[in-house]
Each structure stands twice: as C-alpha cells, then as structure tokens.
Design a protein around this motif. Structure first.
Motif, PDB file in Angstrom:
ATOM      1  N   ASP A   1     134.072  26.046  63.908  1.00 44.12           N
ATOM      2  CA  ASP A   1     135.517  26.086  64.148  1.00 44.12           C
ATOM      3  C   ASP A   1     136.308  25.991  62.851  1.00 44.12           C
ATOM      4  O   ASP A   1     137.484  26.375  62.804  1.00 44.12           O
ATOM      5  N   GLY A   2     135.672  25.451  61.820  1.00 39.40           N
ATOM      6  CA  GLY A   2     136.343  25.312  60.539  1.00 39.40           C
ATOM      7  C   GLY A   2     135.334  25.239  59.413  1.00 39.40           C
ATOM      8  O   GLY A   2     134.147  24.951  59.627  1.00 39.40           O
ATOM      9  N   ILE A   3     135.821  25.503  58.206  1.00 36.94           N
ATOM     10  CA  ILE A   3     135.023  25.376  56.991  1.00 36.94           C
ATOM     11  C   ILE A   3     135.693  24.340  56.107  1.00 36.94           C
ATOM     12  O   ILE A   3     136.894  24.430  55.816  1.00 36.94           O
ATOM     13  N   GLY A   4     134.917  23.339  55.699  1.00 36.59           N
ATOM     14  CA  GLY A   4     135.452  22.290  54.846  1.00 36.59           C
ATOM     15  C   GLY A   4     134.871  22.362  53.455  1.00 36.59           C
ATOM     16  O   GLY A   4     133.713  22.756  53.264  1.00 36.59           O
ATOM     17  N   VAL A   5     135.680  21.965  52.484  1.00 42.94           N
ATOM     18  CA  VAL A   5     135.221  21.954  51.099  1.00 42.94           C
ATOM     19  C   VAL A   5     135.966  20.853  50.355  1.00 42.94           C
ATOM     20  O   VAL A   5     137.163  20.650  50.557  1.00 42.94           O
ATOM     21  N   TYR A   6     135.224  20.100  49.533  1.00 44.15           N
ATOM     22  CA  TYR A   6     135.791  18.979  48.776  1.00 44.15           C
ATOM     23  C   TYR A   6     135.994  19.413  47.324  1.00 44.15           C
ATOM     24  O   TYR A   6     135.026  19.626  46.594  1.00 44.15           O
ATOM     25  N   LEU A   7     137.239  19.548  46.928  1.00 46.81           N
ATOM     26  CA  LEU A   7     137.565  19.898  45.547  1.00 46.81           C
ATOM     27  C   LEU A   7     137.808  18.620  44.762  1.00 46.81           C
ATOM     28  O   LEU A   7     138.847  17.973  44.911  1.00 46.81           O
ATOM     29  N   ARG A   8     136.835  18.244  43.977  1.00 47.45           N
ATOM     30  CA  ARG A   8     136.961  17.044  43.149  1.00 47.45           C
ATOM     31  C   ARG A   8     137.895  17.299  41.974  1.00 47.45           C
ATOM     32  O   ARG A   8     138.023  18.427  41.504  1.00 47.45           O
ATOM     33  N   GLU A   9     138.474  16.243  41.478  1.00 48.34           N
ATOM     34  CA  GLU A   9     139.390  16.398  40.353  1.00 48.34           C
ATOM     35  C   GLU A   9     138.675  16.847  39.084  1.00 48.34           C
ATOM     36  O   GLU A   9     139.279  17.497  38.224  1.00 48.34           O
ATOM     37  N   ASP A  10     137.382  16.515  38.955  1.00 51.07           N
ATOM     38  CA  ASP A  10     136.636  16.941  37.767  1.00 51.07           C
ATOM     39  C   ASP A  10     135.998  18.321  37.929  1.00 51.07           C
ATOM     40  O   ASP A  10     135.358  18.823  37.003  1.00 51.07           O
ATOM     41  N   ARG A  11     136.172  18.932  39.135  1.00 51.81           N
ATOM     42  CA  ARG A  11     135.636  20.273  39.415  1.00 51.81           C
ATOM     43  C   ARG A  11     134.141  20.362  39.122  1.00 51.81           C
ATOM     44  O   ARG A  11     133.630  21.388  38.689  1.00 51.81           O
ATOM     45  N   ARG A  12     133.428  19.291  39.392  1.00 53.64           N
ATOM     46  CA  ARG A  12     132.012  19.254  39.040  1.00 53.64           C
ATOM     47  C   ARG A  12     131.193  20.279  39.815  1.00 53.64           C
ATOM     48  O   ARG A  12     130.257  20.868  39.288  1.00 53.64           O
ATOM     49  N   TYR A  13     131.536  20.471  41.073  1.00 50.63           N
ATOM     50  CA  TYR A  13     130.751  21.375  41.914  1.00 50.63           C
ATOM     51  C   TYR A  13     131.608  22.511  42.462  1.00 50.63           C
ATOM     52  O   TYR A  13     131.452  23.659  42.082  1.00 50.63           O
ATOM     53  N   VAL A  14     132.489  22.207  43.372  1.00 52.18           N
ATOM     54  CA  VAL A  14     133.395  23.220  43.916  1.00 52.18           C
ATOM     55  C   VAL A  14     134.478  23.533  42.883  1.00 52.18           C
ATOM     56  O   VAL A  14     135.043  22.636  42.264  1.00 52.18           O
ATOM     57  N   GLN A  15     134.748  24.825  42.711  1.00 52.81           N
ATOM     58  CA  GLN A  15     135.760  25.283  41.775  1.00 52.81           C
ATOM     59  C   GLN A  15     136.990  25.788  42.533  1.00 52.81           C
ATOM     60  O   GLN A  15     136.911  26.137  43.711  1.00 52.81           O
ATOM     61  N   GLU A  16     138.109  25.845  41.846  1.00 55.29           N
ATOM     62  CA  GLU A  16     139.327  26.347  42.489  1.00 55.29           C
ATOM     63  C   GLU A  16     139.132  27.767  43.017  1.00 55.29           C
ATOM     64  O   GLU A  16     139.621  28.106  44.106  1.00 55.29           O
ATOM     65  N   LYS A  17     138.393  28.571  42.293  1.00 59.69           N
ATOM     66  CA  LYS A  17     138.175  29.950  42.738  1.00 59.69           C
ATOM     67  C   LYS A  17     137.403  29.988  44.050  1.00 59.69           C
ATOM     68  O   LYS A  17     137.576  30.904  44.863  1.00 59.69           O
ATOM     69  N   ASP A  18     136.524  28.981  44.284  1.00 60.45           N
ATOM     70  CA  ASP A  18     135.800  28.909  45.547  1.00 60.45           C
ATOM     71  C   ASP A  18     136.768  28.714  46.708  1.00 60.45           C
ATOM     72  O   ASP A  18     136.647  29.363  47.752  1.00 60.45           O
TER      73      ASP A  18
END
Length: 239
Positions: free
Chosen positions: A38-55
């Motif tokens: 029903d949804g897609i979740g993503v955790y954007l950390r402030e240090d961008r360690r894994y997920v990036q803004e472009k993701d």
C-alpha cells in the motif's frame, strides 16, 4: 483491514556497502508495488549514509502506491519534504540522539517546535506521523502536537529473550494501540516485525498499517521482492 508499507532502506544499505549502483531501491519499490504494498517507506538520514536524496525523488516519480518519508524534524529535512511532497512524513529522532532506533522520538507535550513542524507539513497537504515507544505518555503527546498518525515502535517485541518479556512488550503495544484509537489517531506499527511475529496481531483491528522492511528484504533475497511482499500482504489480510 490494515495496510502494508514496505521500507526499502536496506536495499540502499546493501548498495552503499557494495559501493555499486545496484541494487536500486526504486526497482525494489516497483516490485513491492506489484506485490500489493500500500505504500513505500524510506528513511532519509541527515548524513545521507544510505538513502540519497535522488533515491527519494526517483521514488516520488516512479511508484504507484503512497510515499512515506521517514526523517528528522530539522529545518533542512522539512524543506526537503516540502519540495518532494510525500503523502506522509514520519518523524524520527536525529541520528545523533542516543535513543534513535531504540524507541523512536521522545515527544514533549505541546512542544512548540514540533507543533510548528507538524503544522507546516500539514498545511502543505502532507500527513504527519511520529514514531514513539509504546508508552501512554508518548501516545498522548503525539495527539497533543496534532499529528495525524502515531507509529508505535515494536522493536522490543522481537528482541525479547523470554516468553515473559515478550508478553510484557506485547501488553505495552496493545495498550498503546487502544489508547491511540481512543484519541482518534491513525495507527501504524513497525520495528523488528517478521512473518512469525505479525501473526500475534490477529484481532487487533485498530491498527491501520504495518511498516516492515528488514524481514521482507531478507525473504526477498531467497524468493524475490514481489513474492516476499505478497506473502506478507496475505498474512496481514488474515489477521
């Protein structure tokens, strides 16, 4: 019937660990869509360690289900959310706080800054949730800062070492769900849940959504993302 938001953070973690352009969180998200998420979740950390803004931007452009952005309540992250416009933001503690990932945020009643963040996001058409421990005072505080959703952290349920401690954690979650329902909050539960633990929630109809990532990604390694999501959706529908 509760819905399912699939978190694809661990796909980004694998990609960054391998220092490779793949696997791609957006590709995994599309397969989760096909599998019935029903949804897609993503955790954007402030240090961008894994997920990036472009993701996050690519997810916004490509998925068919709703986008749920997990983030801190910092001005920078609020500005990013206003630009990307997910259907929902779920507020998390900053990564430098000791309790981040253990219990969720510590919400103080009528916190002025948090009230302003919630109001700003809601005024721009973004629903707001806050991740907290299953504690009565935290559920009340989420209500008092006018959030739409509470996400009840369930990580200690799976981490329990004995049936007695698991029973205690389960009782806390049930009490938190019941209180949130009385306060007319939308209710999500997430953190540490898997294909076995999800069955404990049978009959707890007040829950609107489960948010799962690690267990689905782990199963997807063996059977594929679409199948892993379909199996979890089927379990949730049977509760």
């Amino acid at each position: 019937m509760a819905g399912l938001t699939v978190l694809v953070d661990h796909i980004a973690t694998l990609r960054e660990t391998m220092q490779s352009p793949r696997p791609d969180p957006a590709a995994a998200a599309l397969l989760a869509d096909i599998g019935g998420a029903d949804g897609i979740g993503v955790y954007l950390r402030e240090d961008r360690r894994y997920v990036q803004e472009k993701d996050v931007r690519l997810l916004r452009q490509s998925i068919h289900s709703r986008l749920v952005l997990y983030m801190s309540a910092s001005p920078e992250m609020v500005g990013f959310a206003l630009d990307v416009r997910p259907e929902r933001v779920v507020l998390m503690p900053p990564i430098d706080e000791e309790d981040q990932g253990d219990n969720g945020m510590t919400v103080r009643t009528y916190d002025k800054n948090l009230l302003e963040v919630v109001d700003t996001l809601q005024s721009n058409g973004i629903s707001v949730g806050i991740t907290v421990a299953p504690a009565p005072e935290q559920i009340k505080a989420v209500h008092q800062v006018h959030a739409n959703w509470v996400q009840i952290f369930s990580g200690r349920l799976g981490a329990s070492k004995s049936p007695a401690s698991q029973g205690q954690e389960w009782d806390k979650i049930v009490d938190a769900v019941k209180m949130a329902h009385r306060l007319r909050l939308h209710i999500a539960v997430g953190g540490g849940l898997d294909y076995r633990l999800i069955k404990l929630f049978s009959g707890l109809s007040e829950i609107d959504e489960f948010s799962l990532g690690r267990s689905i990604i782990a199963k997807a390694v063996l059977v594929g993302m679409e199948r892993a999501v379909r199996d979890m959706v089927a379990l949730i529908r049977s509760l």
